[in-house]
Write an enzyme that holds these catalytic residues in place. Structure first.
Site, short mmCIF file in Angstrom:
data_model
loop_
_atom_site.label_atom_id
_atom_site.label_comp_id
_atom_site.label_asym_id
_atom_site.label_seq_id
_atom_site.Cartn_x
_atom_site.Cartn_y
_atom_site.Cartn_z
N PRO A 114 -49.82 35.86 -22.20
CA PRO A 114 -49.37 35.67 -20.81
C PRO A 114 -50.38 34.82 -20.04
CG PRO A 114 -49.25 37.98 -21.44
CD PRO A 114 -50.01 37.27 -22.53
N GLU A 115 -49.86 33.95 -19.21
CA GLU A 115 -50.71 33.12 -18.37
C GLU A 115 -50.97 33.85 -17.05
OE1 GLU A 115 -51.54 29.84 -19.38
OE2 GLU A 115 -50.41 30.02 -21.24
N LYS A 122 -56.44 37.48 -15.50
CA LYS A 122 -55.37 38.06 -16.29
C LYS A 122 -55.51 39.58 -16.42
CE LYS A 122 -55.44 34.70 -19.60
NZ LYS A 122 -54.85 34.09 -20.81
N ASN A 175 -52.86 29.76 -23.26
CA ASN A 175 -52.68 28.68 -24.22
C ASN A 175 -51.66 27.62 -23.82
OD1 ASN A 175 -54.12 28.15 -26.53
ND2 ASN A 175 -52.32 28.42 -27.80
N ARG A 210 -53.05 30.54 -30.69
CA ARG A 210 -54.31 29.81 -30.59
C ARG A 210 -54.11 28.32 -30.84
NH1 ARG A 210 -56.38 34.53 -33.10
NH2 ARG A 210 -56.19 33.63 -35.15
#
Ligand code: ZN
Length: 276
Positions: A2-3, A51, A165, A265
């Site tokens: 999650p961003e 986050k 990511n 990743r």
């Protein structure tokens, strides 16, 4: 992964649903908290820090610190509603008269005294969506390691907090930076302002876009678009599974399109628009 905008919105939803209510029941399904019972505690609010999520209570004055990590999510249900994720994935259940909040597959679940809650947070850089966002401080922290690959520097929450990511790859594309270019070679003010802009633009909606297009398959420039033509120049987008801190990508893999921690990743880039 999650961003920061997803975590920010999660905090908003939890805050709106629970704040001002008294817990009728709590259920912590992690060994360290298995015997904790917060029934009777009043919910003071939920905020995000990068986050991380902090849900504060009074009577007792404790803070629940949670982190979504790779697969976690918080859901809100009306009483008696069927959960949309398997019950065995639930790590925290908070029940008020009007809502049941369920934290699924959370990476971190800990309870601390509110007075010392900041001690449990790692060193976080300025929070892109925080009330105290500080662009100058983010630039200072990024610039402190001029040789570091910019993609890795963006992911490092100690530099600035909130980028995952998806935005790592997209932001590098948006400023024409190769993800392995050293920080010193990148227009950092432009990069940081774009980061702030895309998180702000997406924080109120479920769908995330960096292209301005919300239609499925058109939301990103390079993220999860390996082998597809670059939207600007037509060159096939590349993906590398390399550790972002390595000097250069060591491998490309078609398996990057499959979901899972490994693909999370991955770094995506256009070799023409983002040359070394
Ligand atoms: Zn291109």
């Amino acid at each position: 992964m999650p961003e920061g905008d997803t975590v920010w919105r999660t905090a908003q939803h939890l805050d709106q649903a629970l704040t001002g209510s008294v817990l009728q029941r709590s259920d912590f399904r992690v060994p360290a908290l298995a015997t904790v019972d917060l029934a009777g505690a009043a919910v003071q609010g939920t905020v995000s820090r990068g986050k991380h999520l902090l849900t504060r209570f009074s009577d007792p004055a404790v803070t629940l610190h949670t982190h979504l990590k790779m697969e976690g999510s918080w859901h809100l249900y009306r009483p008696g509603t069927r959960w949309r994720r398997p019950a065995h994935q639930a790590r925290v259940v908070l029940v008020t008269e009007t809502w049941t909040a369920v934290g699924f597959a959370l990476g971190t679940v800990e309870l601390v005294e509110t007075a010392t809650e900041s001690d449990v947070l790692p060193d976080l850089g300025p929070d892109l969506l925080g009330p105290d966002w500080d662009e100058d401080e983010a630039l200072r922290r990024l610039s402190a390691s001029p040789d570091r690959p910019v993609g890795a520097a963006l992911l490092d929450q100690r530099n600035l907090a909130g980028i995952g990511n998806l935005y790592k790859s997209e932001l590098c594309f948006l400023v024409g930076a190769n993800p392995w270019a050293p920080v010193a070679a990148v227009d950092l003010p432009r990069l940081v302002r774009r980061a702030k802009a895309v998180l702000e633009a997406n924080k109120h909606r479920v769908e995330q876009t960096t292209t301005g297009d919300l239609r499925r398959g058109r939301q990103t420039w390079v993220y999860r678009r390996e082998r597809q033509p670059c939207r600007r120049c037509g060159t096939p987008v590349r993906v590398a599974m390399a550790d972002p801190d390595l000097a250069s990508p060591s491998a490309t893999s078609p398996s990057a399109s499959s979901k899972g921690p490994v693909s999370e990743r991955a770094t995506y880039w256009c070799p023409t628009c983002q040359p070394r």
